[in-house]
Design a protein around this motif. Sequence first.
Motif, mmCIF file in Angstrom:
data_model
loop_
_atom_site.group_PDB
_atom_site.id
_atom_site.type_symbol
_atom_site.label_atom_id
_atom_site.label_comp_id
_atom_site.label_asym_id
_atom_site.label_seq_id
_atom_site.Cartn_x
_atom_site.Cartn_y
_atom_site.Cartn_z
ATOM 1 N N GLY A 158 0.844 -1.192 0.000
ATOM 2 C CA GLY A 158 0.000 0.000 0.000
ATOM 3 C C GLY A 158 0.874 1.234 0.000
ATOM 4 O O GLY A 158 1.231 1.752 1.052
ATOM 5 N N MET A 159 1.238 1.727 -1.183
ATOM 6 C CA MET A 159 2.194 2.825 -1.293
ATOM 7 C C MET A 159 1.531 4.201 -1.253
ATOM 8 O O MET A 159 2.168 5.184 -0.883
ATOM 9 C CB MET A 159 2.983 2.701 -2.597
ATOM 10 C CG MET A 159 3.835 1.449 -2.718
ATOM 11 S SD MET A 159 5.304 1.492 -1.700
ATOM 12 C CE MET A 159 6.278 2.733 -2.545
ATOM 13 N N HIS A 160 0.266 4.275 -1.652
ATOM 14 C CA HIS A 160 -0.359 5.576 -1.850
ATOM 15 C C HIS A 160 -1.745 5.649 -1.208
ATOM 16 O O HIS A 160 -2.381 4.621 -0.965
ATOM 17 C CB HIS A 160 -0.470 5.877 -3.352
ATOM 18 C CG HIS A 160 0.819 5.700 -4.079
ATOM 19 N ND1 HIS A 160 0.968 4.813 -5.124
ATOM 20 C CD2 HIS A 160 2.037 6.265 -3.901
ATOM 21 C CE1 HIS A 160 2.219 4.853 -5.563
ATOM 22 N NE2 HIS A 160 2.889 5.719 -4.824
ATOM 23 N N GLN A 161 -2.202 6.859 -0.999
ATOM 24 C CA GLN A 161 -3.493 7.086 -0.343
ATOM 25 C C GLN A 161 -4.632 6.966 -1.365
ATOM 26 O O GLN A 161 -5.221 7.954 -1.801
ATOM 27 C CB GLN A 161 -3.483 8.451 0.348
ATOM 28 C CG GLN A 161 -2.451 8.512 1.476
ATOM 29 C CD GLN A 161 -2.296 9.893 2.070
ATOM 30 O OE1 GLN A 161 -3.238 10.443 2.635
ATOM 31 N NE2 GLN A 161 -1.100 10.459 1.935
ATOM 32 N N ILE A 162 -4.917 5.725 -1.696
ATOM 33 C CA ILE A 162 -5.949 5.387 -2.673
ATOM 34 C C ILE A 162 -6.829 4.281 -2.080
ATOM 35 O O ILE A 162 -6.458 3.657 -1.089
ATOM 36 C CB ILE A 162 -5.320 4.910 -4.001
ATOM 37 C CG1 ILE A 162 -4.539 3.594 -3.786
ATOM 38 C CG2 ILE A 162 -4.421 5.975 -4.597
ATOM 39 C CD1 ILE A 162 -4.114 2.906 -5.069
ATOM 40 N N PRO A 163 -7.993 4.008 -2.668
ATOM 41 C CA PRO A 163 -8.834 2.914 -2.171
ATOM 42 C C PRO A 163 -8.285 1.549 -2.556
ATOM 43 O O PRO A 163 -7.340 1.445 -3.348
ATOM 44 C CB PRO A 163 -10.183 3.178 -2.843
ATOM 45 C CG PRO A 163 -9.856 3.938 -4.081
ATOM 46 C CD PRO A 163 -8.647 4.762 -3.751
ATOM 47 N N VAL A 164 -8.867 0.502 -2.010
ATOM 48 C CA VAL A 164 -8.417 -0.866 -2.318
ATOM 49 C C VAL A 164 -8.523 -1.140 -3.815
ATOM 50 O O VAL A 164 -7.609 -1.702 -4.430
ATOM 51 C CB VAL A 164 -9.238 -1.899 -1.519
ATOM 52 C CG1 VAL A 164 -8.920 -3.316 -1.965
ATOM 53 C CG2 VAL A 164 -8.959 -1.751 -0.027
ATOM 54 N N LEU A 165 -9.615 -0.746 -4.439
ATOM 55 C CA LEU A 165 -9.799 -0.875 -5.887
ATOM 56 C C LEU A 165 -9.768 0.522 -6.497
ATOM 57 O O LEU A 165 -10.602 1.367 -6.161
ATOM 58 C CB LEU A 165 -11.118 -1.576 -6.203
ATOM 59 C CG LEU A 165 -11.134 -3.091 -5.932
ATOM 60 C CD1 LEU A 165 -12.551 -3.608 -5.762
ATOM 61 C CD2 LEU A 165 -10.432 -3.853 -7.052
ATOM 62 N N HIS A 166 -8.788 0.770 -7.380
ATOM 63 C CA HIS A 166 -8.584 2.136 -7.871
ATOM 64 C C HIS A 166 -9.205 2.426 -9.228
ATOM 65 O O HIS A 166 -9.320 3.585 -9.632
ATOM 66 C CB HIS A 166 -7.092 2.475 -7.901
ATOM 67 C CG HIS A 166 -6.243 1.507 -8.665
ATOM 68 N ND1 HIS A 166 -6.266 1.413 -10.037
ATOM 69 C CD2 HIS A 166 -5.327 0.593 -8.237
ATOM 70 C CE1 HIS A 166 -5.404 0.490 -10.424
ATOM 71 N NE2 HIS A 166 -4.811 -0.035 -9.357
ATOM 72 N N GLY A 167 -9.605 1.411 -9.986
ATOM 73 C CA GLY A 167 -10.317 1.624 -11.242
ATOM 74 C C GLY A 167 -9.517 2.315 -12.330
ATOM 75 O O GLY A 167 -10.076 3.049 -13.150
#
Length: 408
Positions: free
Chosen positions: A207-216
């Motif tokens: 988990g490198m970045h502040q994104i959701p589990v599924l980024h689309g």
Amino acid sequence: MISNSMFKSTLLFFCLITISCSQKIKSQNEPTTQNSGKKDIVTEVSATGIRTGAENLQFTPLLKNKKIGVVANATSIGINNTHLVDFLVKFNYNVQKVYAPEHGFRGTADAGELIKDEKDTKTGLHIISLYGNNKKPKPEQLAEIDIMVFDLQDVGARFYTYISSLHYVMEACAENNIPLIVLDRPNPNGGIVDGPILEKEFTSFVGMHQIPVLHGMTIGEYAKMINGEKWLKNGVQCQLTVIPCLNYKREMSYSLPVKPSPNLPNDQAINLYASLCLFEGTNVSMGRGTEKQFQIYGSPFLPKSDFSFTPGPNAGAKDPTHNGKLCYGEDLSKIEKVNRLEIKWLIKAYQTTSDKTKFFNDFFTKLAGTKKLQQQIESGVSEKEIRKSWEKGLADFKAMRKAYLIYN
């Protein structure tokens, strides 16, 4: 009434349209020839019409007279089902080194298994591992490289480590003034954006970045986001070129020609991966060590049921969770495709496990990217309320994501 001359003119017009359309359809299904500056390359258009970045030969002129590094693995398939590295070598491009992510260059190593540097038996090229203690290429490993090509198949999940490798490759290229070409590939999970946003304090290789589990996003779009948001160390940006897929729209279904890693054997596993991978942070097996990896879940601590399985060593899982133990759970291999991050199975397993104090392990927080999800499940918060708690983060991410989309 229609005059005779008008009728003839109209008939002639429709005949010309029919001939033109026929020729166009024929050309779309015939091999095409492109010149790379080396030899003529004959390419075949796939039945779906989608061409990946590796099949979009816009990138080949950029490699002329350059010493090339390639980040690749078993998924790096391009023209006429030929591996990208084999293709470049065949047409006399000056490939110097290959850099391999988790699972290795041929994609056979277990998840988390230490990969050592080696030599490719087919081409004789030096393979540098980008996993274990060497996740980021060192300056001396880039000394002979003029340009880097990145071609890995992502599956759209934050903890699928190919996008973490992308981050480190971009950072190394930026710091060493090496241009980077990302050959884009469709996201098999399309435009699904869902799950909790990673909190910065829980940053890790999964988990490198502040994104959701599924980024689309596709991996090319994701590279643009990393660069644009200045997520690389010290805010550096690399000289990035994304070679897009052709004839691709995000809503299109896409079946991978090669499994992206040993434990994602088919479309169903890829679709369920993000949802069932959360079980890696628990005492529940998600099918490693069986023939239905990421399509089933179970453990010896769940209630006896009609469905059971016993994990054992196999390709990609030398010592799977609950190796040799009978596990009870659910078979999801035939369910309809999911279009969100499903947490109902996780909640159900927690609620029915024999000892809740031993259900979660420390890895769960890294996968979730937050402590809140575990706390919510342990406190009995409903699935509806859990999803509601994600809404603002997802809305903010989607707004940011728009600037980087290639396939709207």
